[in-house]
Scaffold this active site. Structure first.
Site, mmCIF file in Angstrom:
data_model
loop_
_atom_site.group_PDB
_atom_site.id
_atom_site.type_symbol
_atom_site.label_atom_id
_atom_site.label_comp_id
_atom_site.label_asym_id
_atom_site.label_seq_id
_atom_site.Cartn_x
_atom_site.Cartn_y
_atom_site.Cartn_z
ATOM 1 N N CYS A 1 11.086 7.806 42.668
ATOM 2 C CA CYS A 1 12.373 7.272 43.125
ATOM 3 C C CYS A 1 12.925 8.109 44.282
ATOM 4 O O CYS A 1 12.390 8.066 45.381
ATOM 5 C CB CYS A 1 13.341 7.194 41.943
ATOM 6 S SG CYS A 1 14.752 6.106 42.259
ATOM 7 N N HIS B 1 10.371 4.421 37.352
ATOM 8 C CA HIS B 1 10.441 5.706 36.650
ATOM 9 C C HIS B 1 9.474 5.767 35.462
ATOM 10 O O HIS B 1 9.897 5.492 34.330
ATOM 11 C CB HIS B 1 11.859 5.913 36.122
ATOM 12 C CG HIS B 1 12.863 6.204 37.182
ATOM 13 N ND1 HIS B 1 13.137 7.486 37.611
ATOM 14 C CD2 HIS B 1 13.652 5.390 37.906
ATOM 15 C CE1 HIS B 1 14.066 7.448 38.545
ATOM 16 N NE2 HIS B 1 14.392 6.185 38.759
ATOM 17 N N GLU C 1 8.501 8.351 33.954
ATOM 18 C CA GLU C 1 8.948 9.406 33.025
ATOM 19 C C GLU C 1 9.984 8.893 32.040
ATOM 20 O O GLU C 1 10.251 9.524 31.027
ATOM 21 C CB GLU C 1 9.468 10.616 33.822
ATOM 22 C CG GLU C 1 10.911 10.542 34.290
ATOM 23 C CD GLU C 1 11.140 9.604 35.480
ATOM 24 O OE1 GLU C 1 10.227 8.838 35.843
ATOM 25 O OE2 GLU C 1 12.257 9.640 36.044
#
Lengths: 233, 90
Positions: A86, A203, A205
């Site tokens: 990002c 994302h 994660e």
């Protein structure tokens, strides 16, 4: 595997990136934007999501001149693995480690939702545990994620299989409806020519535990681990 | 040394769809101003710069634009430079 996660002023996904890195069995090193040296033995550097320097001027434009970025560029140029998520992707583009730029979403809105990504090239350190064409469910959260580059740069990326992820429908079709921000060719993630630097707007994660709705994001961390273990064997 | 004031205009490159400009254009059309078109939204940056002459000031300014103030992948810029009149000591 040793993963360093950089915190810039305004990073807000650094803790998530450290969590996902630790979850996959790695030793995690917290790096600060003012650091002028990297810990020895680092395998991967993650530039996390957030709003570094308040996104002032342009996203990533000021973070790209943080002291640690000199070391990140040196690390990448020496073949080290660098992963920008990002805002990290935006910083890598500003730093010239990745081609193109990320601009205001086509609908002018901040978009925060789960999207589906098709893995376009599995022969990279970031995607090697995926099967070709595999569809992953991962969230996006950005206002400036529309990937753009000149027509010849886009052609070069496509011709050399540097587009690693594309926004698609759940069934794997790259349609306009599946594109959350108007990115050219539905591009969600790209790598550099030598395939050791990757930028990804969504994302992974935040999608590493089924409790959070998806653990498809693990594929990136597991691919990196596999790459490093094979590399060390 | 002389002091100059610079006015820099930054816009998205022509090849890139300016979605803000397009939204504003649509709003103008809905306000019954159909004659207004090609709306481009950009940024305006003002700064002061000290240099021996206008040429040196322009060179510094171009470096600032190319390195930090604009991203050539997505933006174009142009600027005007005016020497600031020296203020007489009272």
């Amino acid at each position: 595997m040793n993963i360093g996660v950089v915190t810039f002023p305004g990073s807000n996904c650094d803790a998530d990136a450290r969590h996902a890195s630790a979850l996959t069995g790695n030793t995690v090193h917290s790096l600060w934007h003012k650091d002028t040296a990297l810990p020895s033995g680092l395998d991967v550097i993650i530039l996390p999501g957030g709003f570094s320097y308040g996104d002032y001027l342009r996203t990533g434009a000021i973070a790209r001149f943080s002291p640690i970025m000199t070391e990140v560029v040196r690390f990448a140029n020496a073949g080290g693995l660098v992963f920008g998520i990002c805002n990290g992707f935006q910083i890598l583009c500003e730093a010239g480690l990745l081609p193109g730029a990320l601009i205001r979403n086509q609908n002018l809105s901040f978009v925060c939702k789960d999207v589906f990504l098709r893995v376009e090239n599995t022969d990279t350190p970031f995607t090697n545990v995926c099967s070709p064409g595999q569809v992953l469910r991962v969230p996006v959260a950005h206002g400036e994620g529309r990937y753009t580059a000149s027509a010849d740069v886009i052609k070069g990326l496509e011709d050399s299989a540097q587009v690693l992820y594309r926004y698609v429908t759940p069934a794997g079709q790259a349609t306009d409806e599946a594109n959350p921000n108007g990115s050219l060719n539905n591009i969600a993630g790209v790598t550099n020519a030598s395939r050791n630097v990757m930028g990804l707007m969504p994302h992974p994660e935040r999608a590493c535990e089924l409790l959070l709705g998806s653990d498809d994001g693990l594929t990136v961390f597991l691919s990196l681990a596999r790459h490093c273990n094979v590399g060390m064997a | 040394m002389k002091t100059f004031t610079a006015n820099i205009t930054v816009t998205l490159r022509r090849a890139i769809l300016d979605v803000q400009g397009k939204a504003v254009e649509n709003a103008l059309h809905s306000l019954h101003m159909p004659g207004i078109c090609d709306v481009r939204i950009g940024k305006h940056i003002e700064l002061s710069i000290q240099a021996v002459d206008a040429e040196a000031a322009s060179a510094q300014l171009r470096e600032a634009c190319d390195k930090l103030l604009t991203n050539p992948v997505m933006e174009d810029y142009h600027f005007t430079l005016n020497e600031t009149a020296a203020v007489e000591a009272a």
